[in-house]
Scaffold this motif. Structure first.
Motif, short mmCIF file in Angstrom:
data_model
loop_
_atom_site.label_atom_id
_atom_site.label_comp_id
_atom_site.label_asym_id
_atom_site.label_seq_id
_atom_site.Cartn_x
_atom_site.Cartn_y
_atom_site.Cartn_z
N ASP A 244 -23.24 -4.87 -11.02
CA ASP A 244 -23.01 -3.66 -10.24
C ASP A 244 -23.98 -3.59 -9.07
O ASP A 244 -25.04 -4.23 -9.07
CB ASP A 244 -23.18 -2.44 -11.14
N ASP A 306 -20.68 2.34 -3.57
CA ASP A 306 -19.92 2.53 -4.80
C ASP A 306 -20.64 1.85 -5.96
O ASP A 306 -21.30 0.81 -5.78
CB ASP A 306 -18.53 1.92 -4.67
N ARG A 308 -20.31 1.49 -10.65
CA ARG A 308 -19.40 1.65 -11.78
C ARG A 308 -19.97 2.58 -12.85
O ARG A 308 -21.18 2.65 -13.06
CB ARG A 308 -19.10 0.30 -12.43
N ASP A 334 -14.74 2.18 -11.12
CA ASP A 334 -15.46 2.12 -9.85
C ASP A 334 -15.46 3.52 -9.22
O ASP A 334 -14.41 4.02 -8.81
CB ASP A 334 -14.79 1.12 -8.91
N ARG A 352 -7.53 4.39 -8.94
CA ARG A 352 -8.32 3.61 -9.89
C ARG A 352 -8.10 4.07 -11.33
O ARG A 352 -8.14 3.25 -12.25
CB ARG A 352 -9.80 3.69 -9.50
#
Length: 470
Positions: A244, A306, A308, A334, A352
């Motif tokens: 990430d 961004d 997660r 995400d 998403r």
């Protein structure tokens, strides 16, 4: 006669092995009341309802042999008073003081020489009181533990009061109408849990992850797990997923944690926005949370990127509600933190979330947890690091009871729960609906995010922006 012992299931043992002073594997909850809690009444409820479950009278024994499994055994010195304490809330006796107390207890591990749970009855919360609950994840997953706690509640204030020996006293006359032979029993709790937390049962016979809500249909995850090709693809995707993005939310953990929760947001208001914008309640909450995280980063001179969130997905069937143990997987969402434009961010969340509906990763993650349970510590540490590198936060959404519940003779005004941040993550985001309101709770590592109230302020601003759109 030899003591009765029960080996821990592999998944339950995994949570035990992930315990670390800087990352305690506890579910922490707080219940708030308009009046001080009657300690004798509360203790009688614990004895008559909670202690029906053997796990709450059993302790974990660590074997002397390296590869032997941990096991449960009844605590020969069990005393309920060792798990119940009454304390006074320090000055100024308000929400900030209660949040500080919850933070301190969230940072304090349970006593492993005793059954792995503890409750503090708090006096002096304004004119009322509170109960702070800590339960180890080895007992059960968050859904099961919240269900167990709801088994302590009643649906009206005049329910029969347990006597000191655990039996129910006669109900008040006005409490007998309408009659309910299941009231206060575990069967009633199962019914409530199925109705309140399982609104998606039977909807399309699929593993619904409708914006992170926990549904109870168990067929689809099992079907996916049985499809070897899809399962192998999901496993490869999980393992090979890139680490990430690095933010101030990730880093070395310390012992101290911080816990805060939002003001109540009217669920009717949120549902009106949902209808006007054509999205789900959870889409709205995630979009507002992502915007609040962006505002927090920018306010500290950090670049908004961004990242997660690991999202627990319930894999229990309706018939499995009421059991303890751990039965959930993980999917990775995400969060569109870097997107400033609210309509665009809301569209990304919806897209998403739709992509997660057919995710194959949840049963894979459950199997990985099971493998951790019987692996050597070195292997376990490597797997935990691998999973932890894929996300920055743990995000849960629990659809709680839509009506007020009563505990020890009075209504629960508000409640909040946090699950542990597995994978040694430093940020937990909890969305909980209860009695016509919805709440956001944040748990953070104090060294990484010492002021989670700043995230809440950003969340409020984004929520107001959503209101402005309708």
């Amino acid at each position: 006669m030899a003591a009765t012992i029960t080996p821990l299931a592999n998944v339950d043992a995994a949570w035990l092995k992930m315990e670390d002073p800087t990352n305690l594997m506890m579910v922490t909850g707080v219940l708030m009341f308009p009046r001080p809690v009657d300690m004798d009444y509360f203790r009688a409820l614990i004895e008559s309802r909670l202690l029906q479950f053997d796990r709450f009278r059993q302790r974990v024994v660590r074997p002397s042999l390296p590869l032997a499994p941990h096991y449960w055994e009844f605590d020969p010195h069990f005393n309920v008073n060792a798990h119940l304490h009454r304390i006074g809330l320090p000055h100024p006796h308000d929400k900030s003081a209660l949040q500080q107390l919850v933070s301190e207890l969230m940072s304090t591990g349970l006593d492993f020489s005793k059954p792995l749970w503890h409750m503090h009855v708090v006096d002096g919360y304004g004119e009322g009181g509170a109960v702070i609950v800590r339960l180890h994840h080895a007992l059960a997953d968050g859904m099961a533990l919240v269900g167990v706690l709801l088994a302590l509640t009643d649906m009206n204030p005049g329910a029969p009061r347990p006597t000191p020996n655990g039996h129910l006293a006669a109900a008040e006359p006005d409490a007998l109408a309408p009659p309910s032979p299941l009231r206060g029993s575990w069967e009633a709790l199962q019914l409530r849990a199925a109705e309140m937390a399982g609104r998606g049962v039977g909807v399309g016979r699929r593993a619904l992850i409708e914006g992170l809500e926990t549904y109870l249909n168990n067929d689809r995850p099992r079907q996916l797990a049985e499809m070897t090709t899809d399962y192998a693809h999901a496993a490869g995707k999980l393992v090979l997923r890139a680490a990430d993005n690095q933010t101030i939310f990730k880093g070395e953990l310390g012992i101290a944690k911080r816990a805060v929760w939002s003001r109540p947001l009217p669920l009717s208001e949120v549902k009106a926005m949902r209808q006007a914008l054509g999205v789900t309640v959870n889409d709205l909450m995630i979009a507002a949370v992502a915007g609040g995280l962006r505002r927090y980063l920018e306010g500290r001179g950090e670049e908004a990127v961004d990242f997660r969130a690991a999202v627990p997905v319930n894999l229990r069937g309706p018939h499995e509600m009421g059991g303890l143990g751990n039965k959930f997987g993980l999917v990775f969402l995400d969060l569109p933190v870097a997107t400033v434009d609210m309509p665009r961010r809301l569209a990304l969340v919806r897209y998403r979330m739709e992509a997660l509906k057919n995710s194959h990763e949840a049963p894979v993650a459950l199997d990985i947890l099971g493998a951790i349970g019987f692996s050597a510590q070195m292997v376990q540490d490597a797997v935990v690091r691998m999973i932890g590198s894929k996300a920055t936060a743990v995000m849960t959404n629990v659809p709680g009871p839509p009506i007020p519940l009563y505990l020890a003779g009075q209504p629960i005004e508000r409640m909040m729960f946090w699950v542990p941040q597995s994978g040694r993550l430093g940020l937990g985001l909890s969305v909980l609906s209860y009695a016509g309101n919805i709440y956001l709770g944040i748990a953070s590592d104090a060294g990484l995010v010492p002021d989670p109230d700043g995230i809440l302020l950003g969340f409020y601003a984004e929520y107001d922006e959503l209101l402005g759109m309708v």
